[in-house]
Design a protein around this motif. Structure first.
Motif, short mmCIF file in Angstrom:
data_model
loop_
_atom_site.label_atom_id
_atom_site.label_comp_id
_atom_site.label_asym_id
_atom_site.label_seq_id
_atom_site.Cartn_x
_atom_site.Cartn_y
_atom_site.Cartn_z
N PHE A 81 15.36 79.83 51.84
CA PHE A 81 14.99 78.77 50.90
C PHE A 81 13.64 78.17 51.29
O PHE A 81 12.76 77.97 50.44
CB PHE A 81 16.08 77.69 50.86
CG PHE A 81 15.83 76.65 49.81
CD1 PHE A 81 16.14 76.89 48.48
CD2 PHE A 81 15.26 75.42 50.14
CE1 PHE A 81 15.88 75.94 47.50
CE2 PHE A 81 15.00 74.47 49.17
CZ PHE A 81 15.32 74.73 47.84
N VAL A 82 13.46 77.90 52.59
CA VAL A 82 12.18 77.34 53.06
C VAL A 82 11.05 78.34 52.80
O VAL A 82 9.95 77.96 52.37
CB VAL A 82 12.27 76.96 54.56
CG1 VAL A 82 10.89 76.60 55.11
CG2 VAL A 82 13.24 75.81 54.76
N ALA A 83 11.32 79.64 53.03
CA ALA A 83 10.30 80.66 52.81
C ALA A 83 9.84 80.68 51.35
O ALA A 83 8.64 80.78 51.06
CB ALA A 83 10.84 82.03 53.22
N VAL A 84 10.81 80.56 50.43
CA VAL A 84 10.47 80.55 49.00
C VAL A 84 9.66 79.30 48.65
O VAL A 84 8.66 79.37 47.92
CB VAL A 84 11.76 80.68 48.16
CG1 VAL A 84 11.58 80.18 46.75
CG2 VAL A 84 12.21 82.16 48.15
N CYS A 85 10.04 78.16 49.21
CA CYS A 85 9.26 76.93 48.97
C CYS A 85 7.84 77.08 49.52
O CYS A 85 6.87 76.68 48.86
CB CYS A 85 9.95 75.72 49.60
SG CYS A 85 11.49 75.26 48.79
N ASP A 86 7.71 77.67 50.71
CA ASP A 86 6.37 77.89 51.29
C ASP A 86 5.54 78.81 50.40
O ASP A 86 4.33 78.58 50.22
CB ASP A 86 6.49 78.50 52.70
CG ASP A 86 6.90 77.48 53.76
OD1 ASP A 86 6.72 76.27 53.52
OD2 ASP A 86 7.40 77.91 54.81
N ASP A 87 6.18 79.85 49.87
CA ASP A 87 5.45 80.77 48.97
C ASP A 87 4.94 80.03 47.74
O ASP A 87 3.83 80.30 47.25
CB ASP A 87 6.37 81.90 48.49
CG ASP A 87 6.66 82.93 49.57
OD1 ASP A 87 5.97 82.95 50.60
OD2 ASP A 87 7.60 83.73 49.35
N VAL A 88 5.75 79.12 47.21
CA VAL A 88 5.34 78.35 46.03
C VAL A 88 4.17 77.43 46.41
O VAL A 88 3.15 77.38 45.69
CB VAL A 88 6.51 77.54 45.46
CG1 VAL A 88 6.04 76.62 44.33
CG2 VAL A 88 7.62 78.47 44.96
N VAL A 105 6.23 69.28 42.81
CA VAL A 105 6.90 70.58 42.67
C VAL A 105 7.90 70.77 43.80
O VAL A 105 9.05 71.19 43.58
CB VAL A 105 5.87 71.73 42.65
CG1 VAL A 105 6.57 73.09 42.73
CG2 VAL A 105 5.01 71.66 41.39
N LEU A 106 7.50 70.41 45.02
CA LEU A 106 8.41 70.59 46.16
C LEU A 106 9.69 69.77 45.99
O LEU A 106 10.79 70.24 46.28
CB LEU A 106 7.69 70.22 47.46
CG LEU A 106 8.45 70.48 48.75
CD1 LEU A 106 8.87 71.95 48.86
CD2 LEU A 106 7.61 70.09 49.96
N CYS A 107 9.54 68.55 45.50
CA CYS A 107 10.74 67.71 45.27
C CYS A 107 11.66 68.35 44.23
O CYS A 107 12.88 68.33 44.38
CB CYS A 107 10.33 66.31 44.80
SG CYS A 107 9.64 65.32 46.11
N ILE A 108 11.06 68.92 43.19
CA ILE A 108 11.87 69.57 42.15
C ILE A 108 12.62 70.76 42.76
O ILE A 108 13.82 70.93 42.55
CB ILE A 108 10.97 70.00 40.96
CG1 ILE A 108 10.42 68.77 40.25
CG2 ILE A 108 11.76 70.89 39.99
CD1 ILE A 108 9.31 69.07 39.25
N LEU A 109 11.90 71.58 43.53
CA LEU A 109 12.54 72.74 44.16
C LEU A 109 13.69 72.28 45.07
O LEU A 109 14.80 72.81 45.02
CB LEU A 109 11.53 73.54 44.99
CG LEU A 109 10.39 74.22 44.24
CD1 LEU A 109 9.48 74.93 45.23
CD2 LEU A 109 10.90 75.20 43.20
N TYR A 110 13.40 71.26 45.88
CA TYR A 110 14.41 70.82 46.86
C TYR A 110 15.66 70.30 46.16
O TYR A 110 16.78 70.47 46.65
CB TYR A 110 13.82 69.77 47.81
CG TYR A 110 14.65 69.67 49.06
CD1 TYR A 110 14.53 70.61 50.08
CD2 TYR A 110 15.61 68.66 49.20
CE1 TYR A 110 15.33 70.56 51.21
CE2 TYR A 110 16.40 68.60 50.33
CZ TYR A 110 16.26 69.55 51.34
OH TYR A 110 17.06 69.50 52.43
N ILE A 116 21.55 76.87 45.17
CA ILE A 116 20.91 78.13 45.53
C ILE A 116 21.31 78.62 46.92
O ILE A 116 21.53 79.81 47.12
CB ILE A 116 19.37 77.97 45.40
CG1 ILE A 116 19.01 77.81 43.92
CG2 ILE A 116 18.63 79.15 46.02
CD1 ILE A 116 17.60 77.40 43.64
N VAL A 117 21.43 77.69 47.88
CA VAL A 117 21.72 78.09 49.26
C VAL A 117 23.23 78.11 49.52
O VAL A 117 23.94 77.16 49.16
CB VAL A 117 21.02 77.12 50.25
CG1 VAL A 117 21.47 77.38 51.68
CG2 VAL A 117 19.52 77.27 50.13
N GLY A 118 23.70 79.22 50.09
CA GLY A 118 25.10 79.31 50.52
C GLY A 118 26.09 79.42 49.38
O GLY A 118 27.27 79.10 49.55
#
Ligand code: HEM
Length: 119
Positions: A81-88, A105-110, A116-118
């Protein structure tokens, strides 16, 4: 009233460039690239353009699955999940998006992490 995030990211054209770069980043990132080996790039990019556009003030209609349904069974972990956020974030930086917009954008992703996770 201030412009929508859609307008501030450059509208359909700006977002299409950002989504192209997100795809390049994901498919070259060793932490997540194996997730996308069976994907049709044009289809995934279209869905992501629709999803973001519809969510941040654009005229798009999202035709894909909701985030929980789309990611259920993938067993995605925190590191991915962190990797995908970093890519964005890298894609936004490459397209000269400002810090305020990157934060938004980061807040929206988070906010979607629980779907998404687990799952
Ligand atoms: C907040 C973060 C994320 C968002 C907004 C997001 C968004 C999306 C969207 C819109 C789709 C298309 C849904 C559909 O097919 O109907 C999708 C599919 C997918 N996502 Fe995510 N996603 C996120 C995080 C992740 C993570 C962390 C991974 C794992 C590395 C991941 C892996 C995938 C895969 C493998 C697909 C299927 C692609 C295909 O159909 O070929 N996603 N995602």
């Amino acid at each position: 009233m201030s412009d929508s995030l859609y307008v501030r990211l450059g509208g359909a054209e700006g977002i299409a460039k950002i989504v192209d770069d997100i795809w390049i980043n994901h498919t070259s990132n060793p932490k997540v690239k194996q997730r996308y080996t069976k994907s049709d790039p044009e289809n995934v990019k279209r869905l992501v353009r629709e999803f973001f556009g519809a969510g941040i003030g654009g005229p798009e209609t999202y035709t894909g699955q909701d985030m929980l349904t789309a990611h259920t069974g993938m067993n995605i972990n925190d590191e991915e999940f962190v990797a995908v956020c970093d890519d964005v974030l890298s894609a936004l930086a490459k397209n000269n998006v400002g810090q305020k917009e990157k934060d938004e954008v980061l807040c929206i992703l988070y906010s979607m992490k629980g779907d998404i996770v687990g799952v």
